[in-house]
Enzyme design. Sequence first.
Site, mmCIF file in Angstrom:
data_model
loop_
_atom_site.group_PDB
_atom_site.id
_atom_site.type_symbol
_atom_site.label_atom_id
_atom_site.label_comp_id
_atom_site.label_asym_id
_atom_site.label_seq_id
_atom_site.Cartn_x
_atom_site.Cartn_y
_atom_site.Cartn_z
ATOM 1 N N ASP A 54 -10.359 -1.103 6.050
ATOM 2 C CA ASP A 54 -11.685 -1.341 5.474
ATOM 3 C C ASP A 54 -11.649 -2.567 4.551
ATOM 4 O O ASP A 54 -10.585 -2.942 4.057
ATOM 5 C CB ASP A 54 -12.126 -0.112 4.672
ATOM 6 C CG ASP A 54 -12.250 1.129 5.545
ATOM 7 O OD1 ASP A 54 -12.622 0.984 6.728
ATOM 8 O OD2 ASP A 54 -11.956 2.225 5.048
ATOM 9 N N HIS A 67 -8.683 3.162 19.590
ATOM 10 C CA HIS A 67 -7.814 2.145 20.205
ATOM 11 C C HIS A 67 -8.282 1.728 21.598
ATOM 12 O O HIS A 67 -8.174 0.563 21.970
ATOM 13 C CB HIS A 67 -6.360 2.659 20.237
ATOM 14 C CG HIS A 67 -5.750 2.725 18.874
ATOM 15 N ND1 HIS A 67 -5.099 3.839 18.399
ATOM 16 C CD2 HIS A 67 -5.724 1.816 17.865
ATOM 17 C CE1 HIS A 67 -4.686 3.604 17.151
ATOM 18 N NE2 HIS A 67 -5.055 2.391 16.816
ATOM 19 N N ASP A 116 -8.067 -5.572 14.135
ATOM 20 C CA ASP A 116 -7.836 -4.128 13.959
ATOM 21 C C ASP A 116 -7.481 -3.904 12.494
ATOM 22 O O ASP A 116 -6.371 -3.519 12.157
ATOM 23 C CB ASP A 116 -6.699 -3.722 14.894
ATOM 24 C CG ASP A 116 -6.408 -2.228 14.856
ATOM 25 O OD1 ASP A 116 -7.156 -1.487 14.182
ATOM 26 O OD2 ASP A 116 -5.414 -1.815 15.483
ATOM 27 N N SER A 117 -8.457 -4.144 11.632
ATOM 28 C CA SER A 117 -8.195 -4.183 10.188
ATOM 29 C C SER A 117 -8.464 -2.849 9.527
ATOM 30 O O SER A 117 -9.117 -1.973 10.083
ATOM 31 C CB SER A 117 -9.105 -5.225 9.546
ATOM 32 O OG SER A 117 -10.444 -4.764 9.598
ATOM 33 N N ASP A 141 0.151 -12.783 6.886
ATOM 34 C CA ASP A 141 -1.260 -12.552 6.572
ATOM 35 C C ASP A 141 -2.103 -13.130 7.712
ATOM 36 O O ASP A 141 -2.021 -14.333 8.008
ATOM 37 C CB ASP A 141 -1.579 -13.254 5.244
ATOM 38 C CG ASP A 141 -3.027 -13.024 4.811
ATOM 39 O OD1 ASP A 141 -3.813 -12.468 5.613
ATOM 40 O OD2 ASP A 141 -3.364 -13.407 3.686
ATOM 41 N N GLN A 156 0.829 -1.206 0.000
ATOM 42 C CA GLN A 156 0.000 0.000 0.000
ATOM 43 C C GLN A 156 0.867 1.261 0.000
ATOM 44 O O GLN A 156 2.073 1.205 0.223
ATOM 45 C CB GLN A 156 -0.922 -0.004 1.226
ATOM 46 C CG GLN A 156 -0.182 -0.212 2.535
ATOM 47 C CD GLN A 156 -1.019 -0.924 3.590
ATOM 48 O OE1 GLN A 156 -2.242 -0.903 3.546
ATOM 49 N NE2 GLN A 156 -0.362 -1.552 4.556
ATOM 50 N N GLU A 174 0.826 -8.392 11.458
ATOM 51 C CA GLU A 174 0.671 -7.265 10.522
ATOM 52 C C GLU A 174 1.294 -7.691 9.214
ATOM 53 O O GLU A 174 2.437 -8.128 9.178
ATOM 54 C CB GLU A 174 1.363 -6.031 11.112
ATOM 55 C CG GLU A 174 1.622 -4.904 10.147
ATOM 56 C CD GLU A 174 0.344 -4.313 9.536
ATOM 57 O OE1 GLU A 174 -0.524 -3.868 10.302
ATOM 58 O OE2 GLU A 174 0.226 -4.314 8.282
ATOM 59 N N PRO A 223 -6.478 -6.447 0.289
ATOM 60 C CA PRO A 223 -6.079 -7.620 1.078
ATOM 61 C C PRO A 223 -6.908 -7.810 2.359
ATOM 62 O O PRO A 223 -6.886 -8.891 2.941
ATOM 63 C CB PRO A 223 -4.611 -7.339 1.429
ATOM 64 C CG PRO A 223 -4.423 -5.868 1.231
ATOM 65 C CD PRO A 223 -5.408 -5.443 0.201
#
Lengths: 277, 277
Positions: free
Chosen positions: B156, B62, B153-154, B136, B31, B105, B160
């Site tokens: 949108d 958070h 905690d993704s 992943d 990204q 992550e 991926p």
Amino acid sequence: MELWFSEYQTKNVKLSFRVKDLVYTKQSKYQYISVFDTEDFGRVLMLDDTVMLTTRDEFMYHEMISHVPLLTHQNASKVLVIGGGDGGTVREVLKHPVKEVHLVEIDEEVVETSKKYFPTISCGLSDERVKIFYEDGIEFVKNHKGYDIVIIDSTDPVGPAVGLFSAQFYKDVSNALSEDGIMAAQTETPVLFPELVKRIYDGISSAFTFTNPYTAVVPTYPGAFWTFTMGSKSIDPLSREIIPETNFDTKYYNPKLHKAYFTLPPFLEDIILPVEE
Amino acid sequence: MELWFSEYQTKNVKLSFRVKDLVYTKQSKYQYISVFDTEDFGRVLMLDDTVMLTTRDEFMYHEMISHVPLLTHQNASKVLVIGGGDGGTVREVLKHPVKEVHLVEIDEEVVETSKKYFPTISCGLSDERVKIFYEDGIEFVKNHKGYDIVIIDSTDPVGPAVGLFSAQFYKDVSNALSEDGIMAAQTETPVLFPELVKRIYDGISSAFTFTNPYTAVVPTYPGAFWTFTMGSKSIDPLSREIIPETNFDTKYYNPKLHKAYFTLPPFLEDIILPVEE
């Protein structure tokens, strides 16, 4: 051609909507009124390039400014709404068994615009219990008394609305209320304007026995996390028993959360109730 | 020269920040990462032109994604965080007496960026209880078990991250949890994406005994009114007694509101729990 409308929420933050249709614009005596349709937020009313409401999220604001004071008071007969010429607050107030609603809006063009372009919001304005005064709310409260509830549904504190945030105005509102009267005011966002929120809180505190901020989300308002503040002359809002259901429908207000709305996140408590050392 | 950075929150709504300083940009394998400073929201982290966090409001997100599941579980030792390479969620998790925190992550560059440019957010990542896996999350949960808490905690659900919202993924998360384990996931906004919120809710419901959405405000996220959803295998979150204080500081989360966060506004109930006729 892509048409966009932007609100400067601050000098440094903008919220922009792609405009499907520009419906109406007018320079009134007091402000520039515009109405347009958007894909995601429905129809939008702007005054002087500031979002007043969108048909997508207006229920959050109008329900919270109305039902919290009315269901705290529990026996309101005579209600005064200052500002709010769009009629959204009046629509919610009329869900309660009130006898008289006075709406004081300085700009008749706002009422006319809402009647014409926002029928789902202005629908209560023709109710026989409602009387509209096209006057300055600051003067009006000095000369009208005996309200059980006063709701300050104002624009932001710029231009003619500045006086609607002054300590003197809150004292006049207190005098316009009956002995067990309650005021509720929209009191801005702590996310972007903490000093303003604190100043308003102090002003209301100076005029009322009980001062109780409460919060809600209004997605299209700056900072989105919004405060309202209740000023009460003799009823302690936090000691009221609240019936956990209403006999009317709401979309945001939930009577089970009535008390919880007054429980503030710590960062907001720190802004309005700084610990004295 | 005025530099502005805009996020298209939808095709038709933009949130824009005036940029004081453009601090860092990098195209990682996954990204486009950018970091810039603003007047009103502090430092901003964007991934592919979507706001991940601002230092002004990140605490709201958070704290809510972490303390709600951890204080519901009350005895978590081993915690898995999927996504969240900025470290904000890990920072909050570490306020609890946990023994092990695994952070999965996919993009090492996010972690490196946060370590360098967001010290107040990434501060927990060097804690000896924390182990980072650059993998992943979808594959990771198939091969790692025994967590008391899993936090999703993704980003949108585009690119991926799509798989992190599938019913199959939630089932794999359930299998990765211990018998009394709890998952909490960020589950988007009902203001702009009601169908998405409903689809996610149904996916989580299919994988867990108890499915409990809860809400918070995140001013810089689309729609601002945000949902999280807890999936629980055997603990009923609503029957837990919650101690009305914490032994650590928070700015948004208030333990007195712990139960209230699960009480939804009617419009959100209508989206996720439509009445069957």
